[in-house]
Design a protein around this motif. Sequence first.
Motif, short mmCIF file in Angstrom:
data_model
loop_
_atom_site.label_atom_id
_atom_site.label_comp_id
_atom_site.label_asym_id
_atom_site.label_seq_id
_atom_site.Cartn_x
_atom_site.Cartn_y
_atom_site.Cartn_z
N GLU A 41 -0.20 -6.48 -0.54
CA GLU A 41 -1.13 -7.45 -1.13
C GLU A 41 -2.37 -6.78 -1.72
O GLU A 41 -2.95 -5.87 -1.11
CB GLU A 41 -1.56 -8.47 -0.07
N GLY A 42 -2.76 -7.22 -2.90
CA GLY A 42 -3.97 -6.69 -3.53
C GLY A 42 -3.71 -5.51 -4.45
O GLY A 42 -4.60 -5.07 -5.16
N ILE A 43 -2.49 -4.99 -4.46
CA ILE A 43 -2.19 -3.85 -5.34
C ILE A 43 -2.00 -4.36 -6.77
O ILE A 43 -1.23 -5.29 -7.00
CB ILE A 43 -0.90 -3.13 -4.89
N SER A 76 7.37 -7.26 -15.96
CA SER A 76 6.71 -8.55 -16.20
C SER A 76 6.75 -9.41 -14.94
O SER A 76 6.13 -10.45 -14.87
CB SER A 76 7.39 -9.28 -17.36
N SER A 77 7.51 -8.97 -13.93
CA SER A 77 7.62 -9.79 -12.71
C SER A 77 6.71 -9.20 -11.64
O SER A 77 6.95 -8.10 -11.17
CB SER A 77 9.06 -9.78 -12.20
N GLU A 78 5.70 -9.96 -11.27
CA GLU A 78 4.64 -9.47 -10.37
C GLU A 78 5.16 -8.86 -9.08
O GLU A 78 4.68 -7.84 -8.64
CB GLU A 78 3.70 -10.62 -10.03
N HIS A 79 6.18 -9.49 -8.47
CA HIS A 79 6.57 -9.04 -7.13
C HIS A 79 7.21 -7.66 -7.15
O HIS A 79 7.42 -7.06 -6.11
CB HIS A 79 7.48 -10.05 -6.44
N HIS A 80 7.50 -7.14 -8.33
CA HIS A 80 8.12 -5.82 -8.39
C HIS A 80 7.12 -4.69 -8.45
O HIS A 80 7.49 -3.53 -8.48
CB HIS A 80 9.05 -5.71 -9.60
N LEU A 81 5.84 -5.05 -8.46
CA LEU A 81 4.80 -4.06 -8.66
C LEU A 81 4.78 -2.98 -7.57
O LEU A 81 4.70 -1.79 -7.85
CB LEU A 81 3.46 -4.78 -8.69
N ALA A 82 4.83 -3.40 -6.33
CA ALA A 82 4.71 -2.44 -5.23
C ALA A 82 5.32 -3.02 -3.96
O ALA A 82 5.35 -4.22 -3.77
CB ALA A 82 3.25 -2.10 -4.99
N PHE A 83 5.80 -2.12 -3.10
CA PHE A 83 6.33 -2.54 -1.80
C PHE A 83 5.57 -1.87 -0.67
O PHE A 83 6.10 -1.72 0.42
CB PHE A 83 7.83 -2.26 -1.73
N GLY A 84 4.34 -1.47 -0.94
CA GLY A 84 3.52 -0.85 0.10
C GLY A 84 2.16 -0.49 -0.46
O GLY A 84 1.95 -0.57 -1.68
#
Length: 377
Positions: free
Chosen positions: A147-149, A159-167
Amino acid sequence: MKNILITGGAGFIGSHVVRLFVNKYPEYNIVNLDKLTYAGNLANLRDIEDRPNYKFVRADICDYDEMRRIIEENQIDGIIHLAAESHVDRSILDPFTFARTNVMGTLALLQAAKLYWESRPEGFEGKLFYHISTDEVYGALELTDPEGIESPFTTTASSSEHHLAFGREFFLETTKYNPHSPYSASKASSDHFVRAYHDTYGMPTLVTNCSNNYGPYQFPEKLIPLFINNIRKRKPLPVYGKGENVRDWLFVEDHARAIDLIFHKGKPAQTYNIGGFNEWKNIDLIRVIIKTVDRLLGNPEGYSDELITYVTDRKGHDMRYAIDSRKLQAELGWEPSLQFEEGIEKTVRWYLDNQEWIDNITSGDYEKYYDNMYSNR
Ligand code: NAD
Ligand code: DAU
């Protein structure tokens, strides 16, 4: 600089780098040095092979005398070193080949360049040994709450936000090396040798560590082209473990652009990380690939989902890679040019339009190797 040696130019990333340099710099002589292992394919360079500023030399980087001869004969000023054994699964089966090529081969090339450059009146002035490495040398990150990354790029790679980072943690240029596979251990070792040549002899060297590349001309043992090809052939899609491992994907032409920029503007003795802030869990990425291939082949949605087959996990499988490439962005202004969905669409279309290319390299020995490896999982 006039005479540039690119090693591994018949491979996946190397062929994109050779094409970019041959097209963009007609004033340079580009020498592509490649052993043509199973992964090297001159068909990757058909469009530029007749250019007057391009030459191909078949040689093994481990052959020190040959490296000395080729560098001297072509009066090489700059080296972009991509030749390597690059597939983690193969390194688990045959670590010796990885140590030989990636460690001893890099050392042979370093020493050959050093001796030639030292013999010139200008010495190391205007010379550069640029070594292409991987994010895998940094080890593995955990999956934690991201969260917050936010992506630092104005054009985010996805273009899909949830793919940005997993940590929350990322690999920085200062992250301590902690390789786990024979492949990453061999790349880490070669990186150390390259830096040692700078620190000991004052040779101008540069190292970049990049995340997972995808795009045209990738050998179809790697996840994305393998799965596109298997869907086309209605073969099982072997997902390692639970499919939860995370990789950070970058379109190969964006990597080639970064290499061009760093080769010309990067500061010697520096390290730059290259990545797109574009993390995907394998299983999510696989679903995007299936959806795209099915759509482009005219299959109904969900048609190829049944090909997903969970298999025994890769030994020592690193959970998450995530590159922080803000240094490259801040110092040299590099950004990825493509959104991930565009890159995947382009890639899938390319493999479907170039079935002859893929059929040529997957026939014969490779097919036997693959079927054997798959049946053992
Ligand atoms: P690849 O396997 O597609 O190509 C490697 C090339 O090196 C082939 O053309 C092969 O014939 C040649 N080669 C192998 N052994 C050789 C030897 N002994 N002498 C001369 N040539 C030899 O690899 P790739 O995916 O294009 O990777 C290129 C480089 O980039 C490698 O150093 C790899 O570690 C690094 N890298 C790859 C990725 C990725 O996602 N593919 C990401 C980061 C870094
Ligand atoms: O991170 C950079 C590295 O990316 C490069 O240094 C390597 O040269 C390159 O091969 C690549 O390594 P990976 O091991 O991440 O790539 P690969 O395509 O082999 O696998 C990607 C992910 O997919 C990984 O988590 C393993 C998984 N996988 C792979 C294959 C081939 C599967 O689940 N099934 C498969 O059949």
